[in-house]
Each structure stands twice: as structure tokens, then as C-alpha cells.
Design an enzyme around this catalytic site. Sequence first.
Site, PDB file in Angstrom:
ATOM      1  N   LYS A  35       5.658   3.675   6.029  1.00  0.00           N
ATOM      2  CA  LYS A  35       4.563   2.697   6.087  1.00  0.00           C
ATOM      3  C   LYS A  35       4.766   1.608   5.033  1.00  0.00           C
ATOM      4  O   LYS A  35       5.616   1.745   4.142  1.00  0.00           O
ATOM      5  CB  LYS A  35       3.224   3.412   5.870  1.00  0.00           C
ATOM      6  CG  LYS A  35       3.102   4.110   4.529  1.00  0.00           C
ATOM      7  CD  LYS A  35       1.940   5.107   4.522  1.00  0.00           C
ATOM      8  CE  LYS A  35       1.948   5.957   3.298  1.00  0.00           C
ATOM      9  NZ  LYS A  35       0.904   5.732   2.340  1.00  0.00           N
ATOM     10  N   ARG A 126     -10.683  11.726   1.921  1.00  0.00           N
ATOM     11  CA  ARG A 126     -10.600  10.454   2.663  1.00  0.00           C
ATOM     12  C   ARG A 126     -10.765  10.745   4.153  1.00  0.00           C
ATOM     13  O   ARG A 126     -11.876  10.842   4.651  1.00  0.00           O
ATOM     14  CB  ARG A 126      -9.235   9.767   2.446  1.00  0.00           C
ATOM     15  CG  ARG A 126      -8.883   9.396   1.041  1.00  0.00           C
ATOM     16  CD  ARG A 126      -7.586   8.581   0.959  1.00  0.00           C
ATOM     17  NE  ARG A 126      -6.446   9.136   1.711  1.00  0.00           N
ATOM     18  CZ  ARG A 126      -5.179   8.827   1.501  1.00  0.00           C
ATOM     19  NH1 ARG A 126      -4.855   7.952   0.575  1.00  0.00           N
ATOM     20  NH2 ARG A 126      -4.225   9.368   2.225  1.00  0.00           N
ATOM     21  N   TYR A 254       3.660 -21.376 -19.325  1.00  0.00           N
ATOM     22  CA  TYR A 254       2.229 -21.700 -19.357  1.00  0.00           C
ATOM     23  C   TYR A 254       1.556 -21.040 -20.555  1.00  0.00           C
ATOM     24  O   TYR A 254       1.833 -19.890 -20.885  1.00  0.00           O
ATOM     25  CB  TYR A 254       1.546 -21.185 -18.090  1.00  0.00           C
ATOM     26  CG  TYR A 254       1.869 -21.974 -16.850  1.00  0.00           C
ATOM     27  CD1 TYR A 254       1.435 -23.286 -16.691  1.00  0.00           C
ATOM     28  CD2 TYR A 254       2.597 -21.382 -15.823  1.00  0.00           C
ATOM     29  CE1 TYR A 254       1.724 -23.994 -15.534  1.00  0.00           C
ATOM     30  CE2 TYR A 254       2.881 -22.081 -14.657  1.00  0.00           C
ATOM     31  CZ  TYR A 254       2.443 -23.389 -14.522  1.00  0.00           C
ATOM     32  OH  TYR A 254       2.727 -24.090 -13.381  1.00  0.00           O
ATOM     33  N   MET A 302       4.598 -18.449 -11.206  1.00  0.00           N
ATOM     34  CA  MET A 302       4.699 -18.068  -9.795  1.00  0.00           C
ATOM     35  C   MET A 302       6.153 -17.986  -9.344  1.00  0.00           C
ATOM     36  O   MET A 302       6.522 -17.105  -8.574  1.00  0.00           O
ATOM     37  CB  MET A 302       3.932 -19.072  -8.920  1.00  0.00           C
ATOM     38  CG  MET A 302       3.798 -18.613  -7.477  1.00  0.00           C
ATOM     39  SD  MET A 302       2.987 -19.829  -6.425  1.00  0.00           S
ATOM     40  CE  MET A 302       1.332 -19.813  -7.062  1.00  0.00           C
TER      41      MET A 302
HETATM   42  C1  PLP Z   1      -1.032  11.318   4.685  1.00  0.00           C
HETATM   43  C2  PLP Z   1       0.185  11.024   3.865  1.00  0.00           C
HETATM   44  N1  PLP Z   1       1.220  11.882   3.875  1.00  0.00           N
HETATM   45  C3  PLP Z   1       2.328  11.668   3.143  1.00  0.00           C
HETATM   46  C4  PLP Z   1       2.475  10.537   2.360  1.00  0.00           C
HETATM   47  C5  PLP Z   1       3.720  10.337   1.543  1.00  0.00           C
HETATM   48  O1  PLP Z   1       3.438  10.427   0.177  1.00  0.00           O
HETATM   49  P1  PLP Z   1       4.595  10.231  -0.933  1.00  0.00           P
HETATM   50  O2  PLP Z   1       5.017   8.811  -0.847  1.00  0.00           O
HETATM   51  O3  PLP Z   1       3.914  10.543  -2.200  1.00  0.00           O
HETATM   52  O4  PLP Z   1       5.691  11.166  -0.578  1.00  0.00           O
HETATM   53  C6  PLP Z   1       1.431   9.608   2.328  1.00  0.00           C
HETATM   54  C7  PLP Z   1       1.547   8.418   1.486  1.00  0.00           C
HETATM   55  O5  PLP Z   1       0.713   8.026   0.741  1.00  0.00           O
HETATM   56  C8  PLP Z   1       0.255   9.853   3.100  1.00  0.00           C
HETATM   57  O6  PLP Z   1      -0.762   8.988   3.088  1.00  0.00           O
END
Ligand code: PLP
Length: 361
Positions: A35, A126, A254, A302
Site C-alpha cells: 500500500k 480501528r 530562509y 522547498m
Molecule cells: C492490517 C495491516 N496488516 C499488515 C500491515 C503491515 O505492517 P508492517 O509494515 O508493520 O509490516 C499493515 C500496515 O500498516 C496493516 O495495516
Amino acid sequence: MALRALARIDLGAIERNARRLAAVAGPAALCAVVKADGYGHGMVPAARAAQAGGASWLAVATAEEARGLREGGLEGPVLVMGALSPEELEVAVAARADVVAWREAFVDGLPDGVMVHVKLDTGMGRLGTRDADEATRVAEAVAARDGLRLAGAMTHFATADDDPGFLAEQLELFTPWARAIKAAHPEILVHAANSAATLREPAAHFDLVRCGIAVYGMDPFQDDPAAHDLEPALSLVSYVAEVKDAEPGQSAGYGRRFVAGRPTRIGTLPIGYGDGVRRALTNNADVLVDGHRLPLIGTVSMDNITVDVGDSGAEPGAEAILIGTQGGERILAEEWARRLGTINYEVTCGISARVPRVYTP
Ligand SMILES: Cc1ncc(COP(=O)(O)O)c(C=O)c1O
């Protein structure tokens, strides 16, 4: 041609990290979490490298990311871990992604053909339900519907990196519930561990581990990734565009946050907070040039930073490493994190879209 700012991504390092994590987790399988553009490394190339290293699953947070993986040509199972609005659900389903459920109403709204992982919230607070009976009802509702498939039972740890006691409490809540679901549905995958839990707690491995940060060679414990045989995959690179002398009393940047107290050779590097070099690194970072650690002096702008070249002999055109290794010296994302009071995750995710990612095999 030197680029003003680039992120060099070592795909071989990602592949080797994945292989290492797969070996640690084995016989559990490895899901690479890609992700947020592969934690800033580039989602599709990172996913491909992780698969080459033995990741049999990929996980993302959003439906759009799942679509991006498919558009990038990635095959194999993909799990969308985040909450999904009805519109996002359509995108996830079109991407042939597995989804996470914890409410019966959500399951009722799923179209046929979806693979579902049920989430018990054992302490992250969550997503998921805290009620094990509800989680079981959701799993049974999925299993009972002809068009759906129960594919997994999962949870997520809140403190695997820094509080093994609470990790153990979460495991105690999760394990009996997951065992019961698995006994009734032996084909499902039970999964819980992130990188930290994968590295520190074999009892958390179950059938599949979900590793993100460690895949990229960063340390989930914010220390030295080498301690776990992990190799940082990302280097942040710029170059010395200008070198000039400042007399005592002359300043750089700056707000005149650096004023020379003695004759000082100042190098200017065309990279700044617009690229992800956070402004809080003002007078608080080092840069590697010609194998020397040069202190960042003055305010991060920047598009530029300034460094004290000292007697290093650095000349215009020299490569500058902001994160990475050069001549036996090393600056880790963990060092930035420490200086910034944050975590390595935020450092690499914060390298902006303006910075081209350049991949090395
Ligand atoms: C539900 C879930 N599983 C696994 C992970 C992977 O975590 P990490 O990057 O600490 O291995 C994440 C990342 O935040 C996550 O949200």
C-alpha cells in the site's frame, strides 16, 4: 546527467528481504504489503520484486491500489485491507481482490464471487469487530452464501514493535477464535502478523504473515535493519549543484538559521521539502558526499538545502546521498525518523511524487 533528486530503488534488496521473511515465516506464507505506493518505493515494481522473493500474496489498503496492481500486470491473490464504501467495493471486486468484513450488513451487500476475510478486533481498535461472536456470525454468513467464499480469519496487532505484553494479550484473544473458525472451515487462511510480529513472535505466524516495512529493508523496531538481515532498498540521491564560500556573518537559507562563524564552504543541493526532505531537518541532518558526512546547515527550502562542505573537497557535480550508503558511511531512514521524532514508515512514504523512482535490478 545528474538528476536534482531521485529515489534509487534496489529491487534485488526487496526480493532478498522477501525471501528472508518467507524463510522466517515458513511454513506460513508471505503476503507483501504494498500500500501507499509500496511505502514510497513504487507499488508495482515493489510487488513484482516481492513476488520474485516468494511473496504469494499482496495486500493494499485501498480498492484503487488493487486496481493499480492489476493494471500493472500483477497476478495472484490481492487483499484490500481497508474499509470499503459501496463505490470502492465495486472497484475492488473488479480487480478480483479479496475484501475484509466484520459486519453482517456489509456481507449482505457483497456481490457474488467475492472472497472474504473476517476481522476480529483484538485490540487495535480501528477496523474489525471486538465481539468474537459477531465475527463468527459474519464468517458463518459468508460461508452460508453460495456465491461468496470465506477465505480468511484475521486480526492486526497494535504493539508488535514495542509492547510484547499487549501483543500476547491480542494473541490470546485471537488464537482460540481463529482456531474455531479454521476447525469449521479448514481451507481458510488465518493471518495476523505484521513485520514486527513476524520477526519476534512465531506463535503469531499462523498460515500467512502480512509484512510491509521489513520487505523494504527497514526495521519495524526503528533500530538497525541489519540486525534482522534486512537490506534497505531505497536511497535518496541528489547532487552538489553549487559550492561557494561564506565569510563570517554571511548566512544560508530562509530566516538566516545558519550564520557562518568562520569562513565556510557551502554546498547547495537542489532537493528540499517539496521532495520529502522534511523542514524539521533544518540544521539537523547529514548528507554523504564523496564518502564524507556533511552537516545540513540552514533551513530546508522547498527545492534546495545547503550543507557545510568543510574540507571534504566536494565539488559541483558530486553525488549526494541523503538516505543510503556511500564509501562505508550510511544514513538510514531510521536516522531521519529519530531526528524527526517519527517512524521510518513516514520517512519513505513522505518522499514526494516529484521524485522520480529509478529501479536497479
Ligand atoms: C492490517 C495491516 N496488516 C499488515 C500491515 C503491515 O505492517 P508492517 O509494515 O508493520 O509490516 C499493515 C500496515 O500498516 C496493516 O495495516
